[in-house]
Design a protein around this motif. Sequence first.
Motif, short mmCIF file in Angstrom:
data_model
loop_
_atom_site.label_atom_id
_atom_site.label_comp_id
_atom_site.label_asym_id
_atom_site.label_seq_id
_atom_site.Cartn_x
_atom_site.Cartn_y
_atom_site.Cartn_z
N SER A 92 15.16 9.04 -41.84
CA SER A 92 15.50 9.65 -40.55
C SER A 92 14.39 9.42 -39.53
O SER A 92 14.65 9.12 -38.36
CB SER A 92 15.72 11.15 -40.73
N ARG A 93 13.13 9.55 -39.99
CA ARG A 93 12.00 9.33 -39.10
C ARG A 93 11.94 7.88 -38.65
O ARG A 93 11.71 7.58 -37.47
CB ARG A 93 10.71 9.73 -39.80
N GLU A 94 12.15 6.96 -39.59
CA GLU A 94 12.15 5.54 -39.23
C GLU A 94 13.29 5.22 -38.26
O GLU A 94 13.11 4.46 -37.30
CB GLU A 94 12.26 4.69 -40.48
N PHE A 95 14.46 5.80 -38.54
CA PHE A 95 15.60 5.56 -37.66
C PHE A 95 15.35 6.15 -36.27
O PHE A 95 15.73 5.57 -35.24
CB PHE A 95 16.85 6.17 -38.27
N PHE A 96 14.68 7.32 -36.24
CA PHE A 96 14.34 7.94 -34.96
C PHE A 96 13.39 7.05 -34.16
O PHE A 96 13.56 6.88 -32.94
CB PHE A 96 13.71 9.32 -35.21
N VAL A 97 12.41 6.47 -34.84
CA VAL A 97 11.47 5.58 -34.14
C VAL A 97 12.20 4.35 -33.62
O VAL A 97 11.98 3.91 -32.47
CB VAL A 97 10.32 5.18 -35.08
N ASP A 98 13.09 3.80 -34.44
CA ASP A 98 13.86 2.63 -33.99
C ASP A 98 14.72 2.98 -32.79
O ASP A 98 14.83 2.19 -31.83
CB ASP A 98 14.73 2.11 -35.14
N LEU A 99 15.37 4.15 -32.84
CA LEU A 99 16.20 4.55 -31.70
C LEU A 99 15.35 4.74 -30.45
O LEU A 99 15.75 4.34 -29.35
CB LEU A 99 16.93 5.86 -32.03
N ALA A 100 14.18 5.38 -30.61
CA ALA A 100 13.32 5.60 -29.44
C ALA A 100 12.88 4.28 -28.83
O ALA A 100 12.91 4.10 -27.60
CB ALA A 100 12.11 6.43 -29.85
N LEU A 101 12.48 3.33 -29.68
CA LEU A 101 12.07 2.02 -29.16
C LEU A 101 13.24 1.30 -28.51
O LEU A 101 13.09 0.69 -27.44
CB LEU A 101 11.47 1.18 -30.30
N GLY A 102 14.41 1.37 -29.17
CA GLY A 102 15.59 0.71 -28.60
C GLY A 102 15.99 1.31 -27.27
O GLY A 102 16.30 0.58 -26.31
N ILE A 103 15.97 2.65 -27.20
CA ILE A 103 16.35 3.30 -25.95
C ILE A 103 15.33 2.99 -24.86
O ILE A 103 15.68 2.74 -23.70
CB ILE A 103 16.47 4.82 -26.16
N GLY A 104 14.04 2.99 -25.24
CA GLY A 104 13.03 2.64 -24.25
C GLY A 104 13.23 1.24 -23.69
O GLY A 104 13.14 1.02 -22.48
N ALA A 105 13.52 0.29 -24.60
CA ALA A 105 13.75 -1.09 -24.14
C ALA A 105 15.00 -1.17 -23.27
O ALA A 105 15.01 -1.85 -22.24
CB ALA A 105 13.88 -2.02 -25.34
N MET A 106 16.05 -0.44 -23.67
CA MET A 106 17.28 -0.49 -22.90
C MET A 106 17.11 0.17 -21.53
O MET A 106 17.63 -0.32 -20.52
CB MET A 106 18.41 0.20 -23.67
N VAL A 107 16.36 1.27 -21.48
CA VAL A 107 16.12 1.93 -20.20
C VAL A 107 15.31 1.02 -19.28
O VAL A 107 15.59 0.91 -18.07
CB VAL A 107 15.41 3.28 -20.41
#
Length: 518
Positions: free
Chosen positions: A213-228
């Motif tokens: 869950s923590r790894e997935f959260f980090v991936d989501l945060a990085l992905g959202i940051g890149a998309m934003v």
Amino acid sequence: MFQATRRRLALWYTTITAILLLFFASGVYLYVRSTLIERVDDTLNHVVEVVRRSLVIELIDPHSEGGPLRVNIEASFRGNQATTEDDRIDIEWFSPTGELIWSTLEQPLDVPLHPNSNGETVRAGRWGSGGVGEWESGRGREDGKSGGDQEDREMRANKTLSSPPPSSTHPPIYPSPQNSLVLRQITQRIEVGHSVLGYLRVSHPWFEVTKPSREFFVDLALGIGAMVAAVGAIGWFLSGLAMEPVRESYQRLKQFTADASHELRSPIAVIQTNVQVALADPDPDPQSLLQHLRVVERLTRRLGRLVDDLLFLARQDSGIVQSRWRAIALDKLLQEVIEEQQTLSAEKGIQITLTVLPPNSIPAVSPSVFLDDQPDGRAAIALVPSQSPSDLWTLTADRDQLVRLFTNLVGNAVQYTPAQGQVSLELQRVGRVGGYALQVKVKDTGVGIPPDAIPHLFDRFYRVDPARSQTSNSGSGLGLAIAQAIVQNHQGQIQVESELNQGTTVTVTLPQREEGTG
């Protein structure tokens, strides 16, 4: 101003997209986390079922049938030990009174017995290496999964139930608030009939959920940051595209305002000067006053035409022009326009002709309308009856607007054609997608238009000053802009072709529509 608006637009794009992505990512994260918890619970339930089927239940007194039962611990849990793997599953067996009898753990968990077959998350004390304490190492399984597949669950359950007895070579470290771990547990009551044989508790390390869950959260945060960041860049680009028409409209409005102010200021200043001069003369001469009044009257008419043109364009732009559609014979309308231009053309000795071409594009002898000089210096109109059906030249349009359109075009042709020149009109019916159209060509033998000026001819207040400075002082530069607005209102097309010192051809194409449409 435009840069600030562009920044606000880009900021709004980015903010709204970031909020939407945040909601989406939150939903995905919660879904993945709940799926991981369900897989861990499935694994624990499967282990409980495997252990429950392997229990050896026997009578306490072998010689007494129907007596109380018990679980043979040695036979039921033979060959089980604690392993050193991070994703291990531990088993505990409790007596009917809640006393711990057997466990794969090196030290008992500081967790009260609580029957729960749906799974619960508890915090327990952490013990030394080789036992439960290594669950907090965070390594987990290499594939990051919690064993949701049937084959994986069976493999892990058999591994837990088929190892040697527990080893006690590692000294315990008693639990403390700084030395604890989190477990996912299922506790099930084992009973036969109404007799409770004991309680089976199965524990699984919680990091099997928290780590992915923590790894997935980090991936989501990085992905959202890149998309934003990407959306911010795209929003800046799109806001620039969105602002470009506004910028052009604003520039055109500024130019239009400046030109209109200039066109209005000049005649008003001349009128004011003439009035002041007339009033300042203590003994005015009647002839001088008459001259001043003529100038004022001429400029007043010019201002009236200019205001009328500006109002027409303003109404056309705002869409409040109420066109009066009706059937119109275009050939007769063109004849009337030519008659109205005879005075100016006769003064310059310019011949105006109207030729109606049949639909097959072969020139016809009739009808032909032309202006010819008469002995008294005036121009006369000669008509030859048409041999074509009159309905070929009928279209549904606003008569007043068409009169204004062709008056402007013919007037421009006469104005910019030298003396003894020619202005010719050609009317023809042509085929087009969806029906037929009437095409009118206005040709002159005038001074022509430079190629670089043709794209700007329909701009408001535009004049081709270098080539027409000697003849353009009477116009306001709105004639062709009005002509274009009228043609567009009739869903037609207007084109200009010209060569310097050779002449100009303006082609107007108007679709023939059913009466009452517009």
